[in-house]
Write an enzyme that holds these catalytic residues in place. Sequence first.
Site, PDB file in Angstrom:
ATOM      1  CE1 TYR A   1      -4.847 -30.552 -17.809  1.00  0.00           C
ATOM      2  CE2 TYR A   1      -3.824 -29.328 -19.605  1.00  0.00           C
ATOM      3  CZ  TYR A   1      -4.658 -29.371 -18.510  1.00  0.00           C
ATOM      4  OH  TYR A   1      -5.313 -28.227 -18.106  1.00  0.00           O
TER       5      TYR A   1
ATOM      6  CG  HIS B   1       0.228 -20.731 -21.698  1.00  0.00           C
ATOM      7  ND1 HIS B   1       0.483 -21.821 -20.905  1.00  0.00           N
ATOM      8  CD2 HIS B   1       1.122 -19.786 -21.321  1.00  0.00           C
ATOM      9  CE1 HIS B   1       1.490 -21.551 -20.092  1.00  0.00           C
ATOM     10  NE2 HIS B   1       1.880 -20.313 -20.309  1.00  0.00           N
TER      11      HIS B   1
HETATM   12  C1  PHB Z   1      -3.345 -25.248 -12.118  1.00  0.00           C
HETATM   13  O1  PHB Z   1      -2.443 -24.548 -12.583  1.00  0.00           O
HETATM   14  O2  PHB Z   1      -3.554 -25.297 -10.908  1.00  0.00           O
HETATM   15  C2  PHB Z   1      -4.162 -26.064 -13.051  1.00  0.00           C
HETATM   16  C3  PHB Z   1      -3.982 -25.912 -14.410  1.00  0.00           C
HETATM   17  C4  PHB Z   1      -4.740 -26.672 -15.278  1.00  0.00           C
HETATM   18  C5  PHB Z   1      -5.654 -27.569 -14.809  1.00  0.00           C
HETATM   19  C6  PHB Z   1      -5.854 -27.701 -13.440  1.00  0.00           C
HETATM   20  C7  PHB Z   1      -5.093 -26.955 -12.557  1.00  0.00           C
HETATM   21  O3  PHB Z   1      -6.375 -28.309 -15.674  1.00  0.00           O
END
Ligand code: PHB
Length: 392
Positions: A203, A74
């Site tokens: 996010y 990514h």
């Molecule tokens: C996950 O894919 O479980 C994951 C990805 C990013 C994060 C936390 C968990 O910041």
Amino acid sequence: MSKRVKVGIIGSGPAGLLLGQLLHRAGIETVILERRSQDYVLGRIRAGVLEQGAVGLMDKAGCGTRLHSEGLVHAGVNLAFDGELHRIDLEELTGGDTVMVYGQTEVTHDLMDARAEVGAPTIYEADKVQPHDFDGQSPYLTYEKDGRSHRLDCDFIAGCDGYHGISRQSAPQNILKTYERIYPFGWLGLLADVPPANHELVYANSARGFALCSMRSLERSRYYIQCDLNDAVEAWSDEAFWDELRHRLPDRLAQCVTTGPSIEKSIAPLRSFVAEPLRFGRLFLCGDAGHIVPPTGAKGLNLAASDVHYLYEALAAYYRDGSEAGIDGYSAAALARVWKAERFSWWFTTMMHRFPDDGPFGQKIQEAELDYLVGSRAAATSLAENYVGLPY
Ligand code: PHB
Ligand code: APR
């Protein structure tokens, strides 16, 4: 029964397994003592974003093949707020760095396979593991297996036994200092065999609370929503989860969410925690045994990897040329990086979640922070360089 080995490792999570594999390749023999069964360890679902440093260590351990063929590179990550998606171009902002999406379960699997292949021993379901005499020159471990007592003499003990392990509890409590912050919410996670809503992670900060769109592959998605600490996972039907998730995402993205039955659903609390120092004579704390981060930013596994890097280099130098400099410097070197990741995880968590006691001022500051972040190259670069991982 009594046995001798160079390094006794407590815990077969990613930290213990990675350390064991690197040491094995340097000709340093180890035994791993693990409280749980192999299936139990492999059944734990955890984060799935690897920094390049962690990928490099998997390569160095000879365990990178599947990761490179199945992992997803990514080059960017997205923030959602105010109904919009904002992309942070990790690769461009860091001068070429990216992250690898590959589940911790798979990392553990690959490391366990490699350990089995070279015939290095792991004692699963080892009860009452206890480190002894690590303040002197001759430490040893005791444990019980199938009702029989065993002793393992070693030069060093690596405490890779996670937050609830025995290693930190065995450290002299008058020397150990701990730092902690507990957050007033949890994460409800759901795993499902559906294509991800977006090709990169998102996010999301929303009035209803935080949400995260992540993935394990192009066919398997991992989603999280901020939840109340008192919520019971049984009270969240899949349908309620999908509903709430979509409410927290910008409309355009919500429409791309493919729903399906959950394979796994669980609630995790959020905590920041650091123990200092990370070395007590011939006992070292490594990974979650020494520190915890909230999952925002996925630094947990990556910090375990950086500790392993410092500890491996220290032990390899000791066995190569008798140098104790790396061993003496392990705690300070590892902690310097740990605290920077603690800061980043705390900051990212603070910026993205609804805090019950924040009030209108806190809310405005959060909005200003997000606006600044996507409007300022300097601010975005700071996020990017931390997200891809600071150098070892
Ligand atoms: C996950 O894919 O479980 C994951 C990805 C990013 C994060 C936390 C968990 O910041
Ligand atoms: N005796 C033997 N083994 C133990 C004991 C004990 N007393 N206590 C705990 N263990 C084992 C656990 O069963 C577990 O398998 O130690 C292992 C620790 O593994 P992890 O918790 O995965 O910790 P670590 O290897 O440091 O990996 C850090 O895992 O928890 C996530 O977010 C964290 O992603 C990060 C990564």
